[in-house]
Design an enzyme around this catalytic site. Sequence first.
Site, PDB file in Angstrom:
ATOM      1  N   ASP A  65      28.018  10.389  21.777  1.00 50.21           N
ATOM      2  CA  ASP A  65      28.615   9.116  21.897  1.00 50.21           C
ATOM      3  C   ASP A  65      28.446   8.299  20.741  1.00 50.21           C
ATOM      4  O   ASP A  65      29.261   7.419  20.037  1.00 50.21           O
ATOM      5  CB  ASP A  65      28.274   8.418  23.239  1.00 50.21           C
ATOM      6  CG  ASP A  65      29.361   7.339  23.718  1.00 50.21           C
ATOM      7  OD1 ASP A  65      29.101   6.512  24.681  1.00 50.21           O
ATOM      8  OD2 ASP A  65      30.275   7.044  22.896  1.00 50.21           O
TER       9      ASP A  65
ATOM     10  N   GLY B 248      23.030  16.509  27.419  1.00 50.31           N
ATOM     11  CA  GLY B 248      21.886  15.710  26.877  1.00 50.31           C
ATOM     12  C   GLY B 248      21.235  14.825  27.887  1.00 50.31           C
ATOM     13  O   GLY B 248      20.638  15.099  28.712  1.00 50.31           O
TER      14      GLY B 248
ATOM     15  N   TYR C 108      22.336  13.372  30.206  1.00 47.94           N
ATOM     16  CA  TYR C 108      22.854  13.464  31.561  1.00 47.94           C
ATOM     17  C   TYR C 108      22.308  14.662  32.308  1.00 47.94           C
ATOM     18  O   TYR C 108      22.605  14.970  33.410  1.00 47.94           O
ATOM     19  CB  TYR C 108      24.414  13.661  31.750  1.00 47.94           C
ATOM     20  CG  TYR C 108      25.017  12.240  31.870  1.00 47.94           C
ATOM     21  CD1 TYR C 108      24.322  11.106  31.444  1.00 47.94           C
ATOM     22  CD2 TYR C 108      26.544  12.204  31.930  1.00 47.94           C
ATOM     23  CE1 TYR C 108      24.812   9.954  31.537  1.00 47.94           C
ATOM     24  CE2 TYR C 108      27.258  10.878  31.674  1.00 47.94           C
ATOM     25  CZ  TYR C 108      26.328   9.636  31.612  1.00 47.94           C
ATOM     26  OH  TYR C 108      26.702   8.438  31.653  1.00 47.94           O
TER      27      TYR C 108
HETATM   28  N1  APR Z   1      27.811  16.731  17.521  1.00 48.40           N
HETATM   29  C1  APR Z   1      27.809  17.758  18.503  1.00 48.40           C
HETATM   30  N2  APR Z   1      27.047  17.637  19.721  1.00 48.40           N
HETATM   31  C2  APR Z   1      26.285  16.708  19.527  1.00 48.40           C
HETATM   32  C3  APR Z   1      26.090  15.652  18.684  1.00 48.40           C
HETATM   33  C4  APR Z   1      26.800  15.624  17.742  1.00 48.40           C
HETATM   34  N3  APR Z   1      27.069  14.776  16.621  1.00 48.40           N
HETATM   35  N4  APR Z   1      25.040  14.805  19.003  1.00 48.40           N
HETATM   36  C5  APR Z   1      24.704  14.982  20.218  1.00 48.40           C
HETATM   37  N5  APR Z   1      25.346  16.185  20.759  1.00 48.40           N
HETATM   38  C6  APR Z   1      24.942  17.080  21.898  1.00 48.40           C
HETATM   39  C7  APR Z   1      23.724  16.964  22.524  1.00 48.40           C
HETATM   40  O1  APR Z   1      22.735  17.820  21.807  1.00 48.40           O
HETATM   41  C8  APR Z   1      23.926  17.528  23.829  1.00 48.40           C
HETATM   42  O2  APR Z   1      23.967  19.055  24.035  1.00 48.40           O
HETATM   43  O3  APR Z   1      26.026  16.640  22.718  1.00 48.40           O
HETATM   44  C9  APR Z   1      25.360  16.990  24.070  1.00 48.40           C
HETATM   45  C10 APR Z   1      25.678  16.050  25.182  1.00 48.40           C
HETATM   46  O4  APR Z   1      24.534  15.249  24.998  1.00 48.40           O
HETATM   47  P1  APR Z   1      24.849  13.434  25.089  1.00 48.40           P
HETATM   48  O5  APR Z   1      25.395  13.106  23.722  1.00 48.40           O
HETATM   49  O6  APR Z   1      23.522  12.956  25.519  1.00 48.40           O
HETATM   50  O7  APR Z   1      25.928  13.304  26.187  1.00 48.40           O
HETATM   51  P2  APR Z   1      25.584  13.437  27.847  1.00 48.40           P
HETATM   52  O8  APR Z   1      24.609  13.834  28.330  1.00 48.40           O
HETATM   53  O9  APR Z   1      26.952  13.605  28.499  1.00 48.40           O
HETATM   54  O10 APR Z   1      25.203  11.904  28.326  1.00 48.40           O
HETATM   55  C11 APR Z   1      26.122  10.897  28.330  1.00 48.40           C
HETATM   56  O11 APR Z   1      24.650   9.616  26.916  1.00 48.40           O
HETATM   57  O12 APR Z   1      24.883   8.706  24.632  1.00 48.40           O
HETATM   58  C12 APR Z   1      24.969   8.469  26.190  1.00 48.40           C
HETATM   59  O13 APR Z   1      26.745   6.798  26.116  1.00 48.40           O
HETATM   60  C13 APR Z   1      26.501   8.159  26.637  1.00 48.40           C
HETATM   61  O14 APR Z   1      25.606   7.275  28.695  1.00 48.40           O
HETATM   62  C14 APR Z   1      26.268   8.355  28.060  1.00 48.40           C
HETATM   63  C15 APR Z   1      25.402   9.736  27.991  1.00 48.40           C
END
Ligand code: APR
Length: 173
Positions: free
Chosen positions: A34, A123, A125
């Site tokens: 995000d 990640g 979550y």
């Molecule tokens: N490109 C691709 N994948 C990515 C990137 C990127 N630039 N950055 C992180 N990831 C991966 C992480 O390594 C993980 O495998 O995206 C996956 C999802 O992780 P998160 O980004 O933490 O998302 P999520 O687990 O759905 O949690 C959402 O986190 O960032 C906050 O605002 C968001 O509150 C929400 C929560």
Amino acid sequence: MNHIQLVEGDITLATEDAIVNAANPHLLGGGGVDGAIHRAAGPQLLAECRKIPKINGERCPVGEARITTAGQLAARYVVHTVGPIYHSDPAPAAHLAAAYRSSLQLAMAHGCHSVALPAIACGVYGYPLSAAANIALQTCNEPQFKHLHIVFYLFNHEIAEIWRQTLAKFASS
Ligand code: APR
């Protein structure tokens, strides 16, 4: 399954028609993917997200998706979705499948032929990676999505390997 491709890399570099963002119900950015998407897209993305109406205090409930333009990103659209917080969500598997399904349906409804997906909920979550991979790939393999070109952008080798093994298992079954 040959409409699904796996890439080990940064989703902000994706050139698909739509990039799916793993957001939270406020849709005001955050960390992880995000944060990366908002940084790469620029402030216009946040400005557009703010315009999305809140329903019961949420811009996007878990399992649903909302679409905006993509600011400075190469994609035409960003589809924001919210995955389940694994340890507190009452129906994590159903909500994770719904997040993928809603995102792909919304992208298709806006004429997208290709969609870049992150590993939603894997990640912050806390979704267990192998279970998430099974749900993600099973949902993307539903008949309604057969004509979409779907690319998963997996951010490290560990998760890319899990997706690869899961995809191979589906392909051989
Ligand atoms: N490109 C691709 N994948 C990515 C990137 C990127 N630039 N950055 C992180 N990831 C991966 C992480 O390594 C993980 O495998 O995206 C996956 C999802 O992780 P998160 O980004 O933490 O998302 P999520 O687990 O759905 O949690 C959402 O986190 O960032 C906050 O605002 C968001 O509150 C929400 C929560």
